[in-house]
Design a protein around this motif. Structure first.
Motif, PDB file in Angstrom:
ATOM      1  N   GLN A 125      33.780  35.006  37.905  1.00 32.21           N
ATOM      2  CA  GLN A 125      32.717  35.022  36.309  1.00 32.21           C
ATOM      3  C   GLN A 125      33.012  35.462  35.213  1.00 32.21           C
ATOM      4  OE1 GLN A 125      28.072  35.284  38.416  1.00 32.21           O
ATOM      5  NE2 GLN A 125      29.427  36.922  37.465  1.00 32.21           N
ATOM      6  N   GLU A 126      34.031  36.162  35.763  1.00 33.85           N
ATOM      7  CA  GLU A 126      34.886  36.772  33.896  1.00 33.85           C
ATOM      8  C   GLU A 126      36.036  36.628  34.169  1.00 33.85           C
ATOM      9  OE1 GLU A 126      32.059  38.443  31.966  1.00 33.85           O
ATOM     10  OE2 GLU A 126      30.719  37.853  33.243  1.00 33.85           O
ATOM     11  N   GLY A 127      36.001  36.719  34.864  1.00 32.48           N
ATOM     12  CA  GLY A 127      38.264  36.060  34.975  1.00 32.48           C
ATOM     13  C   GLY A 127      38.854  37.358  34.668  1.00 32.48           C
ATOM     14  N   GLU A 128      38.337  38.543  35.148  1.00 33.51           N
ATOM     15  CA  GLU A 128      39.009  39.994  35.036  1.00 33.51           C
ATOM     16  C   GLU A 128      38.146  40.735  36.499  1.00 33.51           C
ATOM     17  OE1 GLU A 128      37.536  41.941  31.384  1.00 33.51           O
ATOM     18  OE2 GLU A 128      36.006  42.455  32.870  1.00 33.51           O
ATOM     19  N   PHE A 129      39.304  42.091  36.854  1.00 35.09           N
ATOM     20  CA  PHE A 129      38.821  42.951  37.827  1.00 35.09           C
ATOM     21  C   PHE A 129      39.873  44.115  37.288  1.00 35.09           C
ATOM     22  CE2 PHE A 129      43.538  40.188  38.569  1.00 35.09           C
ATOM     23  CZ  PHE A 129      43.375  41.314  39.205  1.00 35.09           C
ATOM     24  N   VAL A 132      43.134  48.484  42.718  1.00 37.63           N
ATOM     25  CA  VAL A 132      42.393  50.141  42.741  1.00 37.63           C
ATOM     26  C   VAL A 132      42.417  51.153  42.328  1.00 37.63           C
ATOM     27  CG1 VAL A 132      42.457  51.223  44.833  1.00 37.63           C
ATOM     28  CG2 VAL A 132      41.829  48.849  45.337  1.00 37.63           C
ATOM     29  N   GLY A 133      41.906  51.397  41.636  1.00 36.61           N
ATOM     30  CA  GLY A 133      42.703  53.523  41.565  1.00 36.61           C
ATOM     31  C   GLY A 133      42.567  52.980  39.728  1.00 36.61           C
ATOM     32  N   GLY A 134      42.856  51.126  39.445  1.00 34.00           N
ATOM     33  CA  GLY A 134      42.284  51.454  37.891  1.00 34.00           C
ATOM     34  C   GLY A 134      41.184  51.649  36.759  1.00 34.00           C
ATOM     35  N   ARG A 135      41.643  51.695  36.098  1.00 31.53           N
ATOM     36  CA  ARG A 135      40.743  52.120  34.813  1.00 31.53           C
ATOM     37  C   ARG A 135      40.524  50.587  34.058  1.00 31.53           C
ATOM     38  NH1 ARG A 135      41.004  58.381  33.769  1.00 31.53           N
ATOM     39  NH2 ARG A 135      40.036  59.019  35.515  1.00 31.53           N
ATOM     40  N   LYS A 136      42.010  50.406  33.290  1.00 34.89           N
ATOM     41  CA  LYS A 136      41.293  49.342  33.020  1.00 34.89           C
ATOM     42  C   LYS A 136      41.614  48.077  33.309  1.00 34.89           C
ATOM     43  CE  LYS A 136      44.398  51.451  29.391  1.00 34.89           C
ATOM     44  NZ  LYS A 136      45.186  51.612  28.175  1.00 34.89           N
ATOM     45  N   PRO A 137      40.983  47.236  33.183  1.00 37.61           N
ATOM     46  CA  PRO A 137      40.979  45.669  33.855  1.00 37.61           C
ATOM     47  C   PRO A 137      41.711  44.239  33.176  1.00 37.61           C
ATOM     48  CG  PRO A 137      39.288  45.688  31.616  1.00 37.61           C
ATOM     49  CD  PRO A 137      39.770  46.600  31.629  1.00 37.61           C
ATOM     50  N   ILE A 138      41.953  44.052  34.290  1.00 38.44           N
ATOM     51  CA  ILE A 138      43.332  43.234  34.271  1.00 38.44           C
ATOM     52  C   ILE A 138      42.898  41.714  33.984  1.00 38.44           C
ATOM     53  CG2 ILE A 138      45.453  41.562  35.248  1.00 38.44           C
ATOM     54  CD1 ILE A 138      45.940  44.440  36.361  1.00 38.44           C
ATOM     55  N   ARG A 139      43.415  40.479  32.588  1.00 38.33           N
ATOM     56  CA  ARG A 139      42.756  38.677  32.707  1.00 38.33           C
ATOM     57  C   ARG A 139      43.300  38.717  33.746  1.00 38.33           C
ATOM     58  NH1 ARG A 139      38.397  38.649  30.261  1.00 38.33           N
ATOM     59  NH2 ARG A 139      38.409  36.597  30.748  1.00 38.33           N
ATOM     60  N   ASP A 141      43.895  34.181  35.051  1.00 38.51           N
ATOM     61  CA  ASP A 141      43.551  32.433  34.884  1.00 38.51           C
ATOM     62  C   ASP A 141      44.234  31.996  36.109  1.00 38.51           C
ATOM     63  OD1 ASP A 141      43.424  30.170  33.841  1.00 38.51           O
ATOM     64  OD2 ASP A 141      44.516  29.782  32.816  1.00 38.51           O
ATOM     65  N   VAL A 142      43.094  31.882  37.092  1.00 41.78           N
ATOM     66  CA  VAL A 142      43.298  31.323  38.163  1.00 41.78           C
ATOM     67  C   VAL A 142      42.227  30.332  38.386  1.00 41.78           C
ATOM     68  CG1 VAL A 142      43.908  31.913  40.339  1.00 41.78           C
ATOM     69  CG2 VAL A 142      44.118  33.616  38.291  1.00 41.78           C
ATOM     70  N   ARG A 143      42.837  29.228  39.264  1.00 39.24           N
ATOM     71  CA  ARG A 143      41.388  28.322  40.347  1.00 39.24           C
ATOM     72  C   ARG A 143      41.036  29.014  41.014  1.00 39.24           C
ATOM     73  NH1 ARG A 143      42.043  22.226  40.141  1.00 39.24           N
ATOM     74  NH2 ARG A 143      39.093  21.499  40.975  1.00 39.24           N
ATOM     75  N   ILE A 144      40.006  29.006  41.091  1.00 37.95           N
ATOM     76  CA  ILE A 144      39.843  29.528  43.342  1.00 37.95           C
ATOM     77  C   ILE A 144      39.075  27.860  43.725  1.00 37.95           C
ATOM     78  CG2 ILE A 144      38.306  31.286  44.485  1.00 37.95           C
ATOM     79  CD1 ILE A 144      40.059  32.346  42.234  1.00 37.95           C
TER      80      ILE A 144
END
Length: 247
Positions: A125-129, A132-139, A141-144
């Motif tokens: 939905q958001e293109g970010e995650f 594990v253990g992270g505080r900053k989201p990573i964006r 662009d992946v087709r699933i």
């Protein structure tokens, strides 16, 4: 006998599935590929990638059922250094980060733990995650793409699979028919496997009419994989130039 993208068969349902894969490839729609174990689902995500605008990007196939439940979060989304006991000191990129700009296949998606499905939904939905253990989201662009031999609708009803995730994954569904619904393809497929093993073992064996009849009458619950294994076994056990059903 038609052979397209390494897929052998003349069955209308199979040819239609190939056409749908080609048609949907240039889009960024999420596609769910369904079918029994052994039907050859793995070929269809590759077709979509080959004909997509992401064909020069990464194609990553992840078997969700083969990754231990305790590590699948880290494998998919990566982890920061020291995120948990045994974590790499340098941290680790997950499959989503590696597939950025390309295509990620979630094979056996029905095996994904329920608690991880919410995180997968957020990526779609958001293109970010968050690793594990992270505080900053990573964006990213992946087709699933996803594939499964399980009945996800039944799993939704049983509370084993998120309904919202199901509809995100199954924007378009491609169903691969089982071999028992492709009777006209059985002998051509068997002959392809026969040729493969003749070449492997330096033989020139052929099927008897009785053997072909038995192959046609069998229900093939294991589908193409079972047919391949059966031909392999028969050619090894046959002593002369012909492969009979009783051998």
């Amino acid at each position: 006998m038609k052979q397209r993208f390494g897929i052998i068969g003349n069955t209308e349902a199979l040819l239609r599935a190939i056409d749908v894969a080609i048609q949907v490839a240039p889009t960024d729609l999420s596609v769910l590929i369904t079918g029994e174990s052994g039907v050859g689902k793995e070929s269809f995500p590759q077709i979509i990638h080959q004909y997509s605008r992401r064909k020069h990007g990464q194609y990553i196939a992840v078997n969700c059922g083969a990754i231990p439940e305790g590590t699948i979060d880290s494998e998919l989304f990566g982890h920061e250094k020291g995120a948990f006991t045994g974590a790499k000191e340098s941290g680790k990129e997950g499959y989503f980060a590696i597939a950025d700009g390309g295509v990620l296949l979630l094979d056996e998606v029905g095996e994904m733990p329920l608690e991880l499905q919410a995180k997968l939904l957020r990526v779609i939905q958001e293109g970010e995650f968050y690793p594990v253990g992270g505080r900053k989201p990573i964006r990213v662009d992946v087709r699933i793409l996803a594939s499964t031999n399980r009945n996800l609708i039944q799993m939704v009803q049983d509370g084993e699979f998120r309904e919202d995730l199901y509809y995100r994954l199954a924007v378009l569904t491609i169903k691969i028919p089982p071999l028992r619904e492709r009777r006209e393809d059985i002998i051509p497929l068997a002959n392809v496997f026969l040729e493969k093993y003749n070449e492997k073992y330096g033989t020139s064996k052929s099927f008897t009419e009785e053997a072909e009849l038995c192959l046609l009458e069998h229900m093939w619950p294991g589908n193409i994989r079972e047919l391949d294994n059966t031909v392999h076994r028969l050619i090894i056990h046959s002593d002369d130039g012909q492969v009979a059903s009783g051998e």
